[in-house]
Write a protein that holds these residues in place. Structure first.
Motif, PDB file in Angstrom:
ATOM      1  N   THR A 194      37.217  25.930  41.640  1.00 42.11           N
ATOM      2  CA  THR A 194      38.407  26.761  41.518  1.00 42.11           C
ATOM      3  C   THR A 194      39.654  25.973  41.127  1.00 42.11           C
ATOM      4  OG1 THR A 194      37.506  28.237  43.200  1.00 42.11           O
ATOM      5  CG2 THR A 194      39.856  28.437  42.741  1.00 42.11           C
ATOM      6  N   VAL A 197      36.885  28.687  30.496  1.00 43.63           N
ATOM      7  CA  VAL A 197      36.866  29.971  31.193  1.00 43.63           C
ATOM      8  C   VAL A 197      35.451  30.537  31.231  1.00 43.63           C
ATOM      9  CG1 VAL A 197      37.568  32.396  31.012  1.00 43.63           C
ATOM     10  CG2 VAL A 197      39.280  30.601  30.823  1.00 43.63           C
ATOM     11  N   LEU A 204      33.441  30.857  34.626  1.00 45.46           N
ATOM     12  CA  LEU A 204      33.128  32.221  35.046  1.00 45.46           C
ATOM     13  C   LEU A 204      31.652  32.328  35.409  1.00 45.46           C
ATOM     14  CD1 LEU A 204      34.950  34.880  34.895  1.00 45.46           C
ATOM     15  CD2 LEU A 204      33.455  35.510  33.007  1.00 45.46           C
ATOM     16  N   THR A 236      34.411  34.833  42.037  1.00 49.70           N
ATOM     17  CA  THR A 236      34.981  34.829  40.699  1.00 49.70           C
ATOM     18  C   THR A 236      36.422  35.329  40.743  1.00 49.70           C
ATOM     19  OG1 THR A 236      32.763  35.316  39.910  1.00 49.70           O
ATOM     20  CG2 THR A 236      34.554  35.565  38.324  1.00 49.70           C
ATOM     21  N   ALA A 245      39.836  33.607  39.388  1.00 42.22           N
ATOM     22  CA  ALA A 245      40.742  34.279  38.451  1.00 42.22           C
ATOM     23  C   ALA A 245      42.174  34.288  38.980  1.00 42.22           C
ATOM     24  CB  ALA A 245      40.253  35.710  38.204  1.00 42.22           C
ATOM     25  N   SER A 292      43.718  30.735  38.916  1.00 43.17           N
ATOM     26  CA  SER A 292      44.117  30.259  37.591  1.00 43.17           C
ATOM     27  C   SER A 292      45.286  31.066  37.047  1.00 43.17           C
ATOM     28  CB  SER A 292      42.936  30.273  36.618  1.00 43.17           C
ATOM     29  OG  SER A 292      42.295  31.519  36.652  1.00 43.17           O
TER      30      SER A 292
END
Lengths: 239, 239
Positions: free
Chosen positions: B36, B190, B194, B220, B224, B227
């Motif tokens: 992460t 990404v 992912l 996930t 997200a 980020s």
């Protein structure tokens, strides 16, 4: 009954004590990483000749990401533990109703591990059998070792860790916000963070019952090792 | 006695089960943060128009710092818990010798919380009084809720978390090592991250007994959010 009200007073006292201890623990977790990683990242980047502007950008991005990862991650982990507890509670409840003799045998097994003989523990087993709620609590605690989680704790824990991480991370970073020359900012950052690590390490030792002086040294040592490694890796990459 | 050997087989089984579970838990802790934070840091920096070279430098420095902070921090925390256990053990030992009536009253109190009457628990209390080692184990587990820590676990835990963090962190970072244009590298990062988050989240759910599909989504989602926050903070700083 006097015994019951004393027991619930004791539980309340234990729970308050437990929560205060958990908040301190979460602060320690957040500040430990928050003081160390952003400091090391910034120091490493300064060694690779990044400008203060780049360092602040990277540092602030890392603090945001770290706070969310630790906070949200901690929240979901606590929720998952709470779900696990409820599933195990339901299972024990079902077993007490469906196969009470098996459950009673488990109580006997737990007590016999302490050298207690059947004629000594039978009255206890029988007392539990007659009190399903107490029996359930006994199995949750003594067979499974699970404490009933406080639903508020997950959110509280997440916020505490996240905020502690942010507060910890700002300390080594703010010199770079004030001093645009990274080679000079890093000196200020090292001094400020060293002092912060010593104070925090000392406080941590005080709260956890370890020798505070030793704890201060250990905490500072981790910061030093982490920044040395970050510095070395950054230099390596820069070639 | 048959009871004793069964009990020690059971303990061995529990300890092995306990250790395997702890290794999985440490891997989850390390990979969760490792996938992460470096991912978010890199994505945030690419949004602030950093080159792949700068991103790799920052990312590698962060991974080194994070692995050490988590690993060494985890090691010292485990050592501190082990010291705490030994201190509490010594204190209980002293209390059993010096004030056995007080300790016996504590056993009575523990059992009475489950609705067990004095005439039912007295044989148990007396049995424990005659067996100081068992009495000590009982107090450590049932009064203090402390498990005897395995001395090897501190180092094992630290190494597991640190390595897991490094492995997790390399995944989002290697596209930037291969693709010098950061705007293109971030797309690859990404996608790769992912997929990694979904797979890891699914596996985590499987091992922790939560719904794997839901766990994949949650994991996930954290990546997200982290980020997005890193991206936003980096843009903010860049002005």
């Amino acid at each position: 009954m006097a015994g019951e009200s004393n027991a619930s007073l004791l539980n309340d006292h234990k729970e308050k004590h437990f929560t205060a201890g958990e908040i301190v623990r979460d602060i320690i977790i957040g500040v430990s990483d928050g003081l160390t990683v952003p400091f090391a990242l910034a120091a490493g980047l300064s060694g690779a000749n990044a400008t203060s502007a780049v360092i602040v950008t990277a540092g602030v991005a890392e603090i945001a990401a770290g706070a969310i990862s630790m906070g949200l991650g901690g929240y979901l982990a606590a929720k998952s533990e709470a779900d696990h507890y409820m599933r195990e509670l339901k299972r024990e409840q079902d077993e007490i109703i469906a196969v009470p003799d098996t459950e009673a045998a488990e109580v006997a097994e737990i007590l016999s591990e302490y050298g207690i003989q059947p004629h000594e523990y039978s009255p206890v087993v029988n007392a539990l059998r007659k009190n399903p709620q107490a029996w359930l609590d006994f199995m949750m605690k003594f067979e499974l070792g699970l404490e009933k989680p406080d639903p508020k704790r997950a959110m509280q824990s997440a916020m505490t860790i996240a905020i502690a991480y942010i507060v910890g991370g700002i300390v080594p970073l703010f010199p770079y916000m004030l001093i645009s020359n990274a080679d000079r900012a890093v000196i200020a950052s090292v001094i400020v963070t060293l002092i912060a690590l010593l104070i925090f390490g000392y406080g941590k030792g005080h709260f956890t019952g370890s020798k505070p002086f030793w704890s201060a040294l250990q905490t500072t040592f981790i910061g030093a090792i982490a920044s040395a490694a970050a510095f070395a890796m950054a230099k390596l990459v820069q070639g």
